[in-house]
Design a protein around this motif. Sequence first.
Motif, short mmCIF file in Angstrom:
data_model
loop_
_atom_site.label_atom_id
_atom_site.label_comp_id
_atom_site.label_asym_id
_atom_site.label_seq_id
_atom_site.Cartn_x
_atom_site.Cartn_y
_atom_site.Cartn_z
N PRO A 1 0.83 -1.20 0.00
CA PRO A 1 0.00 0.00 0.00
C PRO A 1 0.87 1.25 0.00
CG PRO A 1 0.09 -0.93 2.20
CD PRO A 1 0.87 -1.86 1.29
N HIS A 2 0.33 2.31 -0.50
CA HIS A 2 0.95 3.64 -0.48
C HIS A 2 2.34 3.64 -1.11
CE1 HIS A 2 -2.38 5.39 1.68
NE2 HIS A 2 -2.46 4.23 2.27
N TYR B 1 3.99 4.20 -5.14
CA TYR B 1 3.74 4.56 -6.53
C TYR B 1 4.10 3.39 -7.44
CZ TYR B 1 3.24 9.38 -4.98
OH TYR B 1 2.80 10.52 -4.36
N CYS C 1 4.87 6.53 -1.14
CA CYS C 1 3.96 7.67 -1.11
C CYS C 1 3.92 8.17 0.33
CB CYS C 1 2.57 7.26 -1.58
SG CYS C 1 1.39 8.62 -1.51
N TRP D 1 6.06 6.14 7.59
CA TRP D 1 5.58 5.20 6.58
C TRP D 1 5.99 3.78 6.97
CZ3 TRP D 1 6.85 1.25 3.47
CH2 TRP D 1 6.02 0.95 2.40
N TRP E 1 -4.01 -0.42 6.49
CA TRP E 1 -3.09 0.71 6.63
C TRP E 1 -3.62 1.63 7.71
CZ3 TRP E 1 1.63 1.01 4.73
CH2 TRP E 1 2.30 2.25 4.79
N GLY F 1 -3.98 9.07 3.81
CA GLY F 1 -3.52 9.22 2.44
C GLY F 1 -4.36 8.45 1.45
N ASP F 2 -3.98 8.58 0.19
CA ASP F 2 -4.68 7.89 -0.90
C ASP F 2 -4.04 6.54 -1.15
OD1 ASP F 2 -6.35 10.08 -1.31
OD2 ASP F 2 -4.95 11.00 -2.73
N GLU F 3 -4.85 5.58 -1.44
CA GLU F 3 -4.37 4.23 -1.71
C GLU F 3 -3.84 4.13 -3.13
OE1 GLU F 3 -2.95 0.96 -1.16
OE2 GLU F 3 -4.21 1.51 0.51
N HIS F 4 -2.69 3.49 -3.30
CA HIS F 4 -2.10 3.29 -4.61
C HIS F 4 -2.12 1.83 -5.03
CE1 HIS F 4 -0.45 7.32 -5.01
NE2 HIS F 4 -0.29 7.26 -3.71
#
Length: 131
Positions: A66-67, A69, A75, A99, A112, A116-119
């Motif tokens: 997760p997180h 790029y 991220c 992180w 998580w 933040g946004d999930e990638h």
Amino acid sequence: MAAIKAAIPDARGTIRGGELRCTLTLQPTPVSRNYPVRIVYRHRCRPRVSVTGPPLALHPDATKLPHVYPNGDLCLYLPGKWKEHMLLADTILPWTSAWFLHYELWLVLGRWTGTGDEHAVPSSASRRSSL
């Protein structure tokens, strides 16, 4: 680089052609493992942080970290949170350490705990529950 070395004396780095390349090791808690990372920064670009050591493990239900790029960079913050006047030692280093703490919790919990946004692609368990 001076601020990074003040925070992490063992950090090594060079600045060539306007680009900072730095390698260092972070340990988010005294019982955490050490994580070797590379920071690459060019003025007016986002700092890029990647893990240089052994590949990070996945939670058993996950297919991707997760997180992270698509190119493997971590991220660390939402767009606009980091500004070029900020010192990497005061922002990117602690955010990277955080992180890794959230990563260690994710390995145990399967979710998580940071923001933040999930990638990454959702875990197989999450996909099954949403069907």
